[in-house]
Each structure stands twice: as structure tokens, then as C-alpha cells.
Design a protein around this motif. Structure first.
Motif, mmCIF file in Angstrom:
data_model
loop_
_atom_site.group_PDB
_atom_site.id
_atom_site.type_symbol
_atom_site.label_atom_id
_atom_site.label_comp_id
_atom_site.label_asym_id
_atom_site.label_seq_id
_atom_site.Cartn_x
_atom_site.Cartn_y
_atom_site.Cartn_z
ATOM 1 N N LEU A 1 0.833 -1.212 0.000
ATOM 2 C CA LEU A 1 0.000 0.000 0.000
ATOM 3 C C LEU A 1 0.865 1.259 0.000
ATOM 4 O O LEU A 1 0.573 2.222 -0.703
ATOM 5 C CB LEU A 1 -0.940 -0.014 1.208
ATOM 6 C CG LEU A 1 -2.120 -0.970 1.061
ATOM 7 C CD1 LEU A 1 -2.738 -1.292 2.409
ATOM 8 C CD2 LEU A 1 -3.167 -0.372 0.125
ATOM 9 N N ARG A 2 1.945 1.199 0.768
ATOM 10 C CA ARG A 2 2.837 2.383 0.809
ATOM 11 C C ARG A 2 3.471 2.607 -0.567
ATOM 12 O O ARG A 2 3.662 3.741 -0.988
ATOM 13 C CB ARG A 2 3.935 2.188 1.861
ATOM 14 C CG ARG A 2 3.405 2.344 3.272
ATOM 15 C CD ARG A 2 4.561 2.470 4.284
ATOM 16 N NE ARG A 2 4.069 2.268 5.630
ATOM 17 C CZ ARG A 2 4.352 1.210 6.406
ATOM 18 N NH1 ARG A 2 5.157 0.257 5.967
ATOM 19 N NH2 ARG A 2 3.845 1.112 7.611
ATOM 20 N N ALA A 3 3.783 1.499 -1.253
ATOM 21 C CA ALA A 3 4.390 1.620 -2.585
ATOM 22 C C ALA A 3 3.446 2.361 -3.528
ATOM 23 O O ALA A 3 3.885 3.004 -4.482
ATOM 24 C CB ALA A 3 4.707 0.231 -3.138
ATOM 25 N N ASP A 4 2.145 2.276 -3.256
ATOM 26 C CA ASP A 4 1.165 3.005 -4.082
ATOM 27 C C ASP A 4 0.889 4.402 -3.532
ATOM 28 O O ASP A 4 -0.071 5.054 -3.940
ATOM 29 C CB ASP A 4 -0.153 2.207 -4.156
ATOM 30 C CG ASP A 4 -0.008 0.957 -5.004
ATOM 31 O OD1 ASP A 4 0.922 0.930 -5.838
ATOM 32 O OD2 ASP A 4 -0.810 0.017 -4.840
ATOM 33 N N GLY A 5 1.686 4.810 -2.540
ATOM 34 C CA GLY A 5 1.575 6.192 -2.044
ATOM 35 C C GLY A 5 0.579 6.406 -0.914
ATOM 36 O O GLY A 5 0.268 7.550 -0.576
ATOM 37 N N HIS A 6 0.062 5.326 -0.318
ATOM 38 C CA HIS A 6 -0.932 5.492 0.746
ATOM 39 C C HIS A 6 -0.262 5.650 2.107
ATOM 40 O O HIS A 6 0.827 5.129 2.341
ATOM 41 C CB HIS A 6 -1.893 4.297 0.764
ATOM 42 C CG HIS A 6 -2.609 4.125 -0.529
ATOM 43 N ND1 HIS A 6 -3.522 5.050 -0.997
ATOM 44 C CD2 HIS A 6 -2.548 3.154 -1.478
ATOM 45 C CE1 HIS A 6 -3.985 4.650 -2.172
ATOM 46 N NE2 HIS A 6 -3.406 3.504 -2.492
ATOM 47 N N ARG A 7 -0.964 6.379 2.997
ATOM 48 C CA ARG A 7 -0.447 6.554 4.363
ATOM 49 C C ARG A 7 -0.897 5.370 5.205
ATOM 50 O O ARG A 7 -2.109 5.152 5.413
ATOM 51 C CB ARG A 7 -0.994 7.847 4.975
ATOM 52 C CG ARG A 7 -0.320 9.084 4.421
ATOM 53 C CD ARG A 7 -0.802 10.321 5.143
ATOM 54 N NE ARG A 7 -0.266 10.440 6.495
ATOM 55 C CZ ARG A 7 -0.702 11.318 7.393
ATOM 56 N NH1 ARG A 7 -1.694 12.139 7.099
ATOM 57 N NH2 ARG A 7 -0.156 11.381 8.595
ATOM 58 N N VAL A 8 0.059 4.600 5.684
ATOM 59 C CA VAL A 8 -0.253 3.352 6.393
ATOM 60 C C VAL A 8 0.541 3.259 7.682
ATOM 61 O O VAL A 8 1.766 3.364 7.675
ATOM 62 C CB VAL A 8 0.113 2.104 5.541
ATOM 63 C CG1 VAL A 8 -0.307 0.825 6.257
ATOM 64 C CG2 VAL A 8 -0.513 2.179 4.166
ATOM 65 N N LEU A 9 -0.175 3.048 8.761
ATOM 66 C CA LEU A 9 0.483 2.726 10.031
ATOM 67 C C LEU A 9 0.174 1.257 10.308
ATOM 68 O O LEU A 9 -1.009 0.866 10.358
ATOM 69 C CB LEU A 9 -0.108 3.609 11.139
ATOM 70 C CG LEU A 9 0.471 3.424 12.534
ATOM 71 C CD1 LEU A 9 1.916 3.883 12.581
ATOM 72 C CD2 LEU A 9 -0.368 4.216 13.550
ATOM 73 N N ALA A 10 1.205 0.439 10.432
ATOM 74 C CA ALA A 10 1.003 -0.998 10.681
ATOM 75 C C ALA A 10 1.365 -1.284 12.132
ATOM 76 O O ALA A 10 2.481 -0.984 12.560
ATOM 77 C CB ALA A 10 1.869 -1.821 9.736
ATOM 78 N N VAL A 11 0.416 -1.832 12.872
ATOM 79 C CA VAL A 11 0.637 -2.072 14.304
ATOM 80 C C VAL A 11 0.367 -3.552 14.602
ATOM 81 O O VAL A 11 -0.796 -3.963 14.727
ATOM 82 C CB VAL A 11 -0.314 -1.198 15.172
ATOM 83 C CG1 VAL A 11 0.054 -1.314 16.641
ATOM 84 C CG2 VAL A 11 -0.299 0.257 14.724
ATOM 85 N N PRO A 12 1.416 -4.361 14.709
ATOM 86 C CA PRO A 12 1.171 -5.768 15.057
ATOM 87 C C PRO A 12 0.378 -5.825 16.363
ATOM 88 O O PRO A 12 0.773 -5.203 17.361
ATOM 89 C CB PRO A 12 2.583 -6.341 15.231
ATOM 90 C CG PRO A 12 3.461 -5.433 14.427
ATOM 91 C CD PRO A 12 2.845 -4.071 14.530
ATOM 92 N N THR A 13 -0.744 -6.514 16.315
ATOM 93 C CA THR A 13 -1.669 -6.489 17.458
ATOM 94 C C THR A 13 -2.336 -7.839 17.606
ATOM 95 O O THR A 13 -2.844 -8.393 16.621
ATOM 96 C CB THR A 13 -2.805 -5.446 17.210
ATOM 97 O OG1 THR A 13 -2.215 -4.184 16.889
ATOM 98 C CG2 THR A 13 -3.719 -5.306 18.412
ATOM 99 N N ASP A 14 -2.361 -8.339 18.812
ATOM 100 C CA ASP A 14 -3.166 -9.521 19.123
ATOM 101 C C ASP A 14 -4.461 -8.998 19.747
ATOM 102 O O ASP A 14 -4.434 -8.485 20.876
ATOM 103 C CB ASP A 14 -2.399 -10.425 20.096
ATOM 104 C CG ASP A 14 -3.153 -11.709 20.407
ATOM 105 O OD1 ASP A 14 -4.376 -11.763 20.149
ATOM 106 O OD2 ASP A 14 -2.515 -12.648 20.922
ATOM 107 N N VAL A 15 -5.568 -9.118 19.023
ATOM 108 C CA VAL A 15 -6.828 -8.520 19.507
ATOM 109 C C VAL A 15 -7.343 -9.189 20.782
ATOM 110 O O VAL A 15 -8.272 -8.697 21.414
ATOM 111 C CB VAL A 15 -7.941 -8.522 18.432
ATOM 112 C CG1 VAL A 15 -7.538 -7.680 17.228
ATOM 113 C CG2 VAL A 15 -8.338 -9.943 18.023
ATOM 114 N N ARG A 16 -6.720 -10.306 21.165
ATOM 115 C CA ARG A 16 -7.128 -10.966 22.419
ATOM 116 C C ARG A 16 -6.641 -10.201 23.638
ATOM 117 O O ARG A 16 -7.115 -10.433 24.749
ATOM 118 C CB ARG A 16 -6.537 -12.388 22.494
ATOM 119 C CG ARG A 16 -7.092 -13.325 21.455
ATOM 120 C CD ARG A 16 -6.367 -14.655 21.495
ATOM 121 N NE ARG A 16 -4.978 -14.542 21.069
ATOM 122 C CZ ARG A 16 -4.121 -15.549 21.006
ATOM 123 N NH1 ARG A 16 -4.515 -16.748 21.367
ATOM 124 N NH2 ARG A 16 -2.881 -15.366 20.591
#
Ligand code: NAD
Length: 274
Positions: A52-67
Motif C-alpha cells: 500500500l505504501r508503494a502506491d503512495g498510501h499513508r499506512v500505520l502498521a501495528v502488530p496487534t493480538d486482539v485478544r
């Protein structure tokens, strides 16, 4: 609301490393949204974010265990620190489980309930007070399943978790209408979408056939990309029920309604099928 109004808003998507969540991320990006992506798999998450970033989008990736409550709180902190507001919270992370109820290992049962049901609760607990403090229109969408309105033997943990998410979502819809009317609450209730969900199922010798049956069953399903388009179409119409397969949903929900209202047994037969 019109889809154009989402432009510049922020979408938080759990389970964004694969399948429906990944497709939702791409669809949201194509609508001009900023992205906060969460998944338990840092590797999957990273691959989606890099694309997504390669296509110019603003992305914050946060590894998260929803548990884990503290991890979902940290996800909300990160989203607000980076973008200041949230226009869409997509509680989408989920996993499957098959096999006879009495054969499900206790830790597998716990994992399915914790991810599919408690994970959604954590999302609501961490985000809704902040979304509610913002007067802007926003969306909470919980991914349920047609399994949330139907009964499938040998898929008990999943069915129990998804019935739970359905009930939770209807409660929260009513609560938001009372306290935060600017938050539109919806359920996304797909039938078969071709994802890897059954590839991640923990297969035991007794459940092998079921896992293979369902893997095949969804392989011929709708693409995640089409499902994501339907998701945002439903969202643009502020629909409560956002469906991928309305006819299947109506048949299954109709049967459930008849069983409950008629106090029938679970194996009651309608139109030649049960
Ligand atoms: N594919 C279908 O046919 C279908 C049908 C009905 C409902 N659903 C629901 O759609 C949602 C997405 O499923 P999918 O089909 O895209 O599956 P998927 O397996 O492709 O994606 C699910 C993602 O959730 C992530 N995840 C698992 N546990 C997590 C955790 N503890 N914390 C954070 N992320 C976690 C996985 O790593 C994975 O990337 C699920 O809630 C599922 O129940 C899918």
C-alpha cells in the motif's frame, strides 16, 4: 453518507494481513483513507503495508493480538497519535475451528472465543469512547458471518463466537444510538469468501474431512475484493446489515427465526432441507 466523505478519514482494520481485511485495506486506500492496520502476524501485516505504501498510501502498521486488551489500547493510542481521528473501526480479525465439540482442545476453544468475540469487545472498549467524543460521523463495523444467524454442527466454537458478536453488535448499536448517534454501527455478515481462513484451522485427525470440505467450499466463493466493495457500498448507505450473499443470509436467518419462534428442534426440515 457518500463514499467521497471518507476521503482523508482514517480506517482502522484488524485482521488486515490477509483475506477480507487485506481487501478492506486496499478498498479504503482507493477511497483516499489513511490506514491503521493490525494483525497478529507481523509478517502478513508488513507485506500488506509495504504494498500500500508503494502506491503512495499513508499506512500505520501495528502488530496487534486482539485478544490482549493492552495491545488494542496501544493500537488506539497509535491511531489517534498518528491521525487524530478514526472514521471507520473494522473489527474484522477472526479464525475458524472445526470438529466435534467434545474433541475441541480447551486452548483452541479459548482462542476462537477470545479472537472472534472478545477481540471485538476490546476494539469497542478501546475506540468507541474516543470516536464518541468526536462529533464527526463515523462507523463501527463488526465482521460477523452467516454463522452468526445459523447453526452448523462441528463448527461450534465459531458459531458460538459469531452468535456472540451478533448479539454484542446489536447491543452496541442501541447503546450508540443512545449515547453517540454520530457512530453508525453495522454488522458485515459474509457467506463464502475465498480466503485462507480454513488453511489456518488446526486440523486433528477427526476434523480433517470437515476442514477440507470447508476449504473447498469457500474456494469457489466470492473474491475478497468484491466483498470489500459490498462492505463499503453498505457503509455508504449506513446499513446495519451488510451482506455478501443476501439470499443465503435470508434463507438461514429465516430458518433460525422459524426454529426459535416455533420452538422447533434444531433438525427441523424446511423446503426439503435442514
Ligand atoms: N472467508 C469467509 O468465507 C468468511 C465468512 C464469514 C465470515 N468471515 C469472517 O471474516 C473475517 C476475516 O476472515 P478471512 O476470511 O479474511 O480470514 P483470513 O484468515 O484470510 O484473515 C484473518 C486474519 O486475522 C488475523 N488474526 C488471527 N488471529 C488474530 C489475532 N488474535 N489478532 C489479530 N489478528 C488476528 C490472521 O492473522 C489473518 O491475517 C473473520 O472474522 C471471519 O470469521 C469470513
Amino acid at each position: 453518507m457518500k463514499l467521497e466523505e471518507l476521503r482523508g478519514g482514517t480506517a482502522v482494520i484488524t485482521g488486515a494481513g490477509s483475506g477480507i481485511g487485506e481487501a478492506l485495506a486496499h478498498e479504503a486506500a482507493s477511497l483516499g483513507m489513511n490506514l491503521v492496520l493490525a494483525d497478529i502476524s507481523a509478517e502478513r501485516l508488513d507485506a500488506v503495508a509495504v504494498n500500500l505504501r508503494a502506491d503512495g498510501h499513508r499506512v500505520l502498521a501495528v502488530p496487534t493480538d486482539v485478544r490482549v486488551a493492552a495491545q488494542v489500547d496501544a493500537l488506539a493510542d497509535a491511531a489517534y497519535a498518528e491521525f487524530g481521528s478514526v472514521a471507520l473501526l473494522a473489527n474484522n480479525a477472526g479464525l475458524e475451528s472445526v470438529g466435534y465439540t467434545w474433541d475441541i482442545p480447551a486452548d483452541e476453544w479459548q482462542r476462537v472465543i477470545d479472537v472472534n468475540l472478545t477481540g471485538v469487545f476490546h476494539g469497542i472498549r478501546s475506540f468507541i469512547p474516543r470516536m464518541g467524543a468526536d462529533p464527526q460521523h463515523s462507523h463501527l463495523v463488526n465482521t460477523v458471518s452467516v454463522g452468526g444467524v445459523s447453526i452448523t454442527p462441528r463448527m461450534t466454537a465459531y458459531a458460538a463466537s459469531k452468535h456472540g458478536v451478533q448479539a454484542l453488535s446489536e447491543c452496541v448499536y442501541l447503546e450508540c444510538a443512545e449515547k453517540f448517534p454520530q457512530i453508525q454501527v453495522s454488522v458485515f455478515s459474509p457467506a463464502q469468501v475465498a480466503t485462507r481462513i480454513f488453511d489456518d484451522v488446526e486440523v486433528r485427525h477427526d476434523s480433517d474431512e470437515d476442514a477440507e470440505f470447508w476449504r473447498e467450499n469457500i474456494r469457489g466463493g466470492m473474491t475478497p475484493q468484491t466483498a470489500a466493495k459490498l462492505y463499503f457500498d453498505g457503509l455508504s448507505r449506513d446499513e446495519f446489515w451488510i451482506l455478501t450473499h443476501p439470499e443465503a443470509f435470508e434463507r438461514l436467518a429465516g430458518k433460525r427465526a422459524k426454529v426459535l419462534a416455533g420452538k422447533l428442534r434444531p433438525d427441523a426440515v424446511f423446503d426439503g432441507r435442514n
